[in-house]
Write a protein that holds these residues in place. Sequence first.
Motif, mmCIF file in Angstrom:
data_model
loop_
_atom_site.group_PDB
_atom_site.id
_atom_site.type_symbol
_atom_site.label_atom_id
_atom_site.label_comp_id
_atom_site.label_asym_id
_atom_site.label_seq_id
_atom_site.Cartn_x
_atom_site.Cartn_y
_atom_site.Cartn_z
ATOM 1 N N VAL A 32 0.878 -1.170 0.000
ATOM 2 C CA VAL A 32 0.000 0.000 0.000
ATOM 3 C C VAL A 32 0.911 1.214 0.000
ATOM 4 O O VAL A 32 1.630 1.457 0.970
ATOM 5 N N ASN A 33 0.901 1.951 -1.104
ATOM 6 C CA ASN A 33 1.789 3.104 -1.230
ATOM 7 C C ASN A 33 1.011 4.400 -1.387
ATOM 8 O O ASN A 33 -0.116 4.415 -1.910
ATOM 9 N N LEU A 34 1.631 5.461 -0.936
ATOM 10 C CA LEU A 34 1.166 6.814 -1.192
ATOM 11 C C LEU A 34 1.915 7.351 -2.410
ATOM 12 O O LEU A 34 3.041 6.912 -2.694
ATOM 13 N N ASP A 35 1.323 8.299 -3.112
ATOM 14 C CA ASP A 35 2.026 8.907 -4.243
ATOM 15 C C ASP A 35 2.960 9.988 -3.707
ATOM 16 O O ASP A 35 2.758 11.186 -3.904
ATOM 17 N N ILE A 36 4.006 9.510 -3.035
ATOM 18 C CA ILE A 36 4.952 10.404 -2.365
ATOM 19 C C ILE A 36 5.656 11.325 -3.357
ATOM 20 O O ILE A 36 5.827 12.523 -3.110
ATOM 21 N N ALA A 37 6.076 10.770 -4.496
ATOM 22 C CA ALA A 37 6.788 11.575 -5.486
ATOM 23 C C ALA A 37 5.925 12.740 -5.963
ATOM 24 O O ALA A 37 6.412 13.871 -6.106
ATOM 25 N N ASP A 38 4.655 12.486 -6.190
ATOM 26 C CA ASP A 38 3.772 13.556 -6.636
ATOM 27 C C ASP A 38 3.639 14.627 -5.567
ATOM 28 O O ASP A 38 3.547 15.819 -5.890
ATOM 29 N N GLY A 39 3.634 14.237 -4.302
ATOM 30 C CA GLY A 39 3.577 15.223 -3.227
ATOM 31 C C GLY A 39 4.751 16.170 -3.263
ATOM 32 O O GLY A 39 4.591 17.392 -3.146
ATOM 33 N N MET A 40 5.947 15.625 -3.459
ATOM 34 C CA MET A 40 7.126 16.499 -3.500
ATOM 35 C C MET A 40 7.149 17.332 -4.776
ATOM 36 O O MET A 40 7.594 18.493 -4.756
ATOM 37 N N ARG A 41 6.628 16.786 -5.865
ATOM 38 C CA ARG A 41 6.530 17.600 -7.089
ATOM 39 C C ARG A 41 5.585 18.778 -6.879
ATOM 40 O O ARG A 41 5.844 19.890 -7.353
ATOM 41 N N GLN A 42 4.493 18.552 -6.156
ATOM 42 C CA GLN A 42 3.562 19.652 -5.870
ATOM 43 C C GLN A 42 4.243 20.738 -5.054
ATOM 44 O O GLN A 42 4.020 21.941 -5.283
ATOM 45 N N VAL A 43 5.068 20.344 -4.088
ATOM 46 C CA VAL A 43 5.807 21.320 -3.285
ATOM 47 C C VAL A 43 6.728 22.147 -4.168
ATOM 48 O O VAL A 43 6.756 23.389 -4.109
ATOM 49 N N ALA A 44 7.516 21.448 -5.008
ATOM 50 C CA ALA A 44 8.484 22.139 -5.854
ATOM 51 C C ALA A 44 7.795 23.112 -6.811
ATOM 52 O O ALA A 44 8.245 24.255 -6.987
ATOM 53 N N ARG A 45 6.709 22.682 -7.433
ATOM 54 C CA ARG A 45 6.009 23.544 -8.392
ATOM 55 C C ARG A 45 5.426 24.776 -7.699
ATOM 56 O O ARG A 45 5.436 25.886 -8.260
ATOM 57 N N HIS A 46 4.923 24.581 -6.493
ATOM 58 C CA HIS A 46 4.380 25.713 -5.729
ATOM 59 C C HIS A 46 5.466 26.753 -5.461
ATOM 60 O O HIS A 46 5.253 27.961 -5.684
ATOM 61 N N LEU A 47 6.620 26.304 -5.001
ATOM 62 C CA LEU A 47 7.697 27.238 -4.674
ATOM 63 C C LEU A 47 8.292 27.880 -5.927
ATOM 64 O O LEU A 47 8.629 29.073 -5.928
ATOM 65 N N LEU A 48 8.430 27.108 -6.996
ATOM 66 C CA LEU A 48 8.937 27.670 -8.246
ATOM 67 C C LEU A 48 7.988 28.747 -8.777
ATOM 68 O O LEU A 48 8.433 29.788 -9.274
ATOM 69 N N ALA A 49 6.694 28.504 -8.657
ATOM 70 C CA ALA A 49 5.710 29.487 -9.120
ATOM 71 C C ALA A 49 5.783 30.779 -8.308
ATOM 72 O O ALA A 49 5.431 31.859 -8.816
ATOM 73 N N LEU A 50 6.264 30.681 -7.078
ATOM 74 C CA LEU A 50 6.444 31.863 -6.228
ATOM 75 C C LEU A 50 7.762 32.572 -6.512
ATOM 76 O O LEU A 50 8.071 33.583 -5.873
ATOM 77 N N GLY A 51 8.555 32.040 -7.449
ATOM 78 C CA GLY A 51 9.808 32.690 -7.847
ATOM 79 C C GLY A 51 11.056 32.170 -7.177
ATOM 80 O O GLY A 51 12.161 32.663 -7.434
ATOM 81 N N HIS A 52 10.934 31.160 -6.312
ATOM 82 C CA HIS A 52 12.113 30.652 -5.605
ATOM 83 C C HIS A 52 13.021 29.865 -6.554
ATOM 84 O O HIS A 52 12.546 29.089 -7.394
ATOM 85 N N ARG A 53 14.335 30.069 -6.382
ATOM 86 C CA ARG A 53 15.315 29.346 -7.182
ATOM 87 C C ARG A 53 16.446 28.770 -6.326
ATOM 88 O O ARG A 53 17.167 27.892 -6.781
ATOM 89 N N ARG A 54 16.609 29.261 -5.121
ATOM 90 C CA ARG A 54 17.646 28.720 -4.214
ATOM 91 C C ARG A 54 16.955 27.954 -3.093
ATOM 92 O O ARG A 54 16.196 28.538 -2.314
ATOM 93 N N PHE A 55 17.242 26.670 -3.024
ATOM 94 C CA PHE A 55 16.531 25.776 -2.109
ATOM 95 C C PHE A 55 17.485 25.089 -1.142
ATOM 96 O O PHE A 55 18.615 24.734 -1.507
ATOM 97 N N LEU A 56 17.001 24.889 0.057
ATOM 98 C CA LEU A 56 17.637 23.993 1.022
ATOM 99 C C LEU A 56 16.693 22.816 1.228
ATOM 100 O O LEU A 56 15.519 23.020 1.548
#
Length: 345
Positions: A166-190
């Motif tokens: 039984v798996n969660l779509d973990i990869a999609d969750g992290m992609r959603q995070v990245a797209r949200h931050l990129l859309a806000l203009g972020h380019r330097r990440f920790l």
Amino acid sequence: MTSPAPPGPPRPTSRDVARAAGVSQATVSLVLGEKWRGRVSESTAGRVRDAARGLGYRPNLAARNLRLGRTRTALLVVPALTNEFFARVYTGAAAVAAEHGFGVVLYPSPDGTGPARDPFASARAALDGVIASSMAADALDALHGADVPLVMLDSDPSAPGPAARVNLDIADGMRQVARHLLALGHRRFLHLASAVDTWTFACRAEALREELRRTPGTEVRTVASALDVRAGRDAAEHALGLPGPRPTAIVCDDDILAAGACKAARRFGLRVPDEVSVTGFDDLALATAVEPELTTVRLPAVQVGERGMAALLAVLDGRAAEPGSLPVRLVVRGSTAPVPGGAGV
């Protein structure tokens, strides 16, 4: 001297259910033992269940278990119940188990970081199956050679071994995070990553790197931390103090690390989210207890437990478990904002 209480009405039997439903006792046994699929129609099964419910019939589980050679007991192996996510997983598993006359024995880690040695030594003969988190993988070494089906939660789909996953779509969750931050203009990440070596965290790291690569001019620095607020704070402080431009967004592998990252930002005099955005993962109660509230990925933990127990029941019944990963969802709150002026690309 008081008179003895009059005896109550006789306990309904499977014969009573059969008579009320207009079927044989064998059909009642098939339906209430969850063995009816392919042998009894849906309408007949529903009629039997309705009759049993109306009569208040409860099967004699002790006698049935003796005939089947089963105890109707599942073992749920998790890292620790101090983690709210796994407490919710247990809630879901126990609810489905109760509907089918099963019990769930919980085996959490005593120290919260990994399971104790061989939880199966005295219990193998008393188990019908095991549901286990991939984060408790060390405990499963003791299961090798034991003749009980295993359902893995949140684990590498390419690895051999379990009867079902039984798996969660973990990869999609992290992609959603990245797209949200990129859309806000972020380019330097920790990336404040979990130091626990397991598939679910490796999957988060890979998905984050892949998504950021799609946008030119991005950079990401990764530091690992134990799953603890203080450890997360220390790791984030170290990363924020390194020479060079500071990150404008801290992506955390879970909400606990995100709380530590927020503490680290404050120690550096950085305001969240005005000067640095912070994201979590899990959507624990902690996510709305901190200020500002965390932007995080909501994982349906109760549903994970429900699906895990349902998968084990399917395996025991010789059926295929329900396929597919459970969807996850980004919940945007106050810890993320557009990149500070002049700090982006």
